[in-house]
Design a protein around this motif. Structure first.
Motif, PDB file in Angstrom:
ATOM      1  N   UNK A  61       0.685  -1.070   0.050  1.00  0.00           N
ATOM      2  CA  UNK A  61      -0.015  -0.100   0.050  1.00  0.00           C
ATOM      3  C   UNK A  61       0.759   1.461   0.176  1.00  0.00           C
ATOM      4  N   UNK A  62       0.512   2.117  -0.704  1.00  0.00           N
ATOM      5  CA  UNK A  62       1.304   3.525  -0.985  1.00  0.00           C
ATOM      6  C   UNK A  62       1.051   4.305   0.353  1.00  0.00           C
ATOM      7  N   UNK A  63       2.326   4.737   1.002  1.00  0.00           N
ATOM      8  CA  UNK A  63       2.133   5.699   2.098  1.00  0.00           C
ATOM      9  C   UNK A  63       1.694   6.829   1.763  1.00  0.00           C
ATOM     10  N   UNK A  64       1.392   7.942   2.671  1.00  0.00           N
ATOM     11  CA  UNK A  64       0.626   9.193   2.631  1.00  0.00           C
ATOM     12  C   UNK A  64       1.020  10.059   1.567  1.00  0.00           C
ATOM     13  N   UNK A  65       2.605  10.145   1.634  1.00  0.00           N
ATOM     14  CA  UNK A  65       3.172  10.652   0.437  1.00  0.00           C
ATOM     15  C   UNK A  65       3.069  10.388  -0.642  1.00  0.00           C
ATOM     16  N   UNK A  66       3.239   8.988  -1.063  1.00  0.00           N
ATOM     17  CA  UNK A  66       2.913   8.413  -2.454  1.00  0.00           C
ATOM     18  C   UNK A  66       1.579   8.785  -2.812  1.00  0.00           C
ATOM     19  N   UNK A  67       0.589   8.646  -1.865  1.00  0.00           N
ATOM     20  CA  UNK A  67      -0.922   8.669  -2.303  1.00  0.00           C
ATOM     21  C   UNK A  67      -0.922  10.182  -2.738  1.00  0.00           C
ATOM     22  N   UNK A  68      -0.552  11.148  -2.030  1.00  0.00           N
ATOM     23  CA  UNK A  68      -0.607  12.783  -2.432  1.00  0.00           C
ATOM     24  C   UNK A  68       0.122  12.835  -3.827  1.00  0.00           C
ATOM     25  N   UNK A  69       1.091  12.125  -3.854  1.00  0.00           N
ATOM     26  CA  UNK A  69       1.806  12.553  -5.353  1.00  0.00           C
ATOM     27  C   UNK A  69       1.028  11.902  -6.340  1.00  0.00           C
ATOM     28  N   UNK A  70       0.257  10.875  -6.357  1.00  0.00           N
ATOM     29  CA  UNK A  70      -0.315  10.499  -7.246  1.00  0.00           C
ATOM     30  C   UNK A  70      -1.701  11.301  -7.496  1.00  0.00           C
ATOM     31  N   UNK A  71      -2.202  11.657  -6.366  1.00  0.00           N
ATOM     32  CA  UNK A  71      -3.282  12.456  -6.287  1.00  0.00           C
ATOM     33  C   UNK A  71      -3.141  13.865  -7.266  1.00  0.00           C
TER      34      UNK A  71
END
Length: 247
Positions: free
Chosen positions: A212-222
């Motif tokens: 699962x992507x961490x919060x930083x990764x999720x924000x970057x993808x968003x």
């Protein structure tokens, strides 16, 4: 790299075809007939070696029997000649008669010994012939099993090859609609990452590495544009975003 979202989603179709082709290749390599044929061939090799040895033994016994029978015949002929001399009355000297009778007796014993040798050799030859017959039947039986397993393997392989050919053609059709640079990146990653070059991002989890992507990764993808080709921060595979990505 940028690519239309629809083109990125089509990578998942390509990936599905590639997984299917991998599965078919594995299935073909893992057909049970491969191991069956290998085992049977080992048995066949052993049986053929035994057959060669038994055939050689039978041949040797045959020559030995012929030689022993010739020896018996020679002794018998000599004994017959001596007996004819004795019966003819041509030998009158008591000493010569004694010697002749002694030689006839000796030849009779020699003939008996040689006939025993012939019988012993005949028994060994008969046993060798029975062994040759038995091994010949076993070789034929194992060869029949190999032929049957080979036919089954070839039929199964042909079926798998047909499925693979169909999947390959369908893959070509889909691949023709994907930009060359995107497909090239996918193929490069697929080779590098064990057959998976693109993975769906599902509920913030990469389905390639299952992390699962961490919060930083999720924000970057968003924050990334829909046309941006996103890569997984853990496995580097292409992350394909869908409505179920959980962003």
């Amino acid at each position: 790299m940028n690519a239309a979202p629809a083109d990125q989603i089509r990578l998942l179709d390509i990936q599905a075809f590639d997984v299917r082709l991998q599965q078919l290749a594995h299935r073909k390599r893992s057909l049970p007939e491969h191991a069956e044929i290998e085992s049977l061939n080992k048995d066949l090799t052993q049986l053929r070696d035994l057959l060669v040895a038994s055939t050689t033994e039978e041949s040797d016994c045959s020559r030995e029997q012929t030689k022993a029978e010739q020896d018996v015949d020679q002794v018998r002929q000599r004994a017959n000649r001596d007996q004819q001399r004795l019966d003819s009355g041509a030998v009158t000297s008591p000493k010569d008669l004694e010697n002749l009778q002694r030689e006839i007796a000796s030849l009779a014993k020699r003939q008996g010994d040689l006939e025993d040798v012939v019988l012993e050799v005949m028994e060994r030859r008969e046993a060798a012939q029975e062994r040759v017959s038995e091994l010949t039947e076993r070789v034929s039986s194992v060869q029949s099993k190999i032929d049957d397993a080979t036919a089954r393997r070839d039929a199964a392989s042909e079926e798998i090859d047909g499925e693979a050919a169909t999947a390959s053609k369908e893959r070509e059709v889909v691949a023709g609609s994907i930009p060359a640079d995107l497909l090239k990146l996918y193929d490069k990653l697929r080779v590098k990452e064990g057959g998976v070059g693109a993975a769906r991002l599902y509920q913030r989890r990469c389905e390639g590495c299952r992390i699962e992507l961490d919060i930083t990764g999720v924000n970057e993808v968003k924050a990334a544009s829909p046309d941006t080709v996103v890569r997984c921060e853990n496995c580097s595979r292409i992350l394909v975003r869908t409505s179920e990505s959980g962003l």
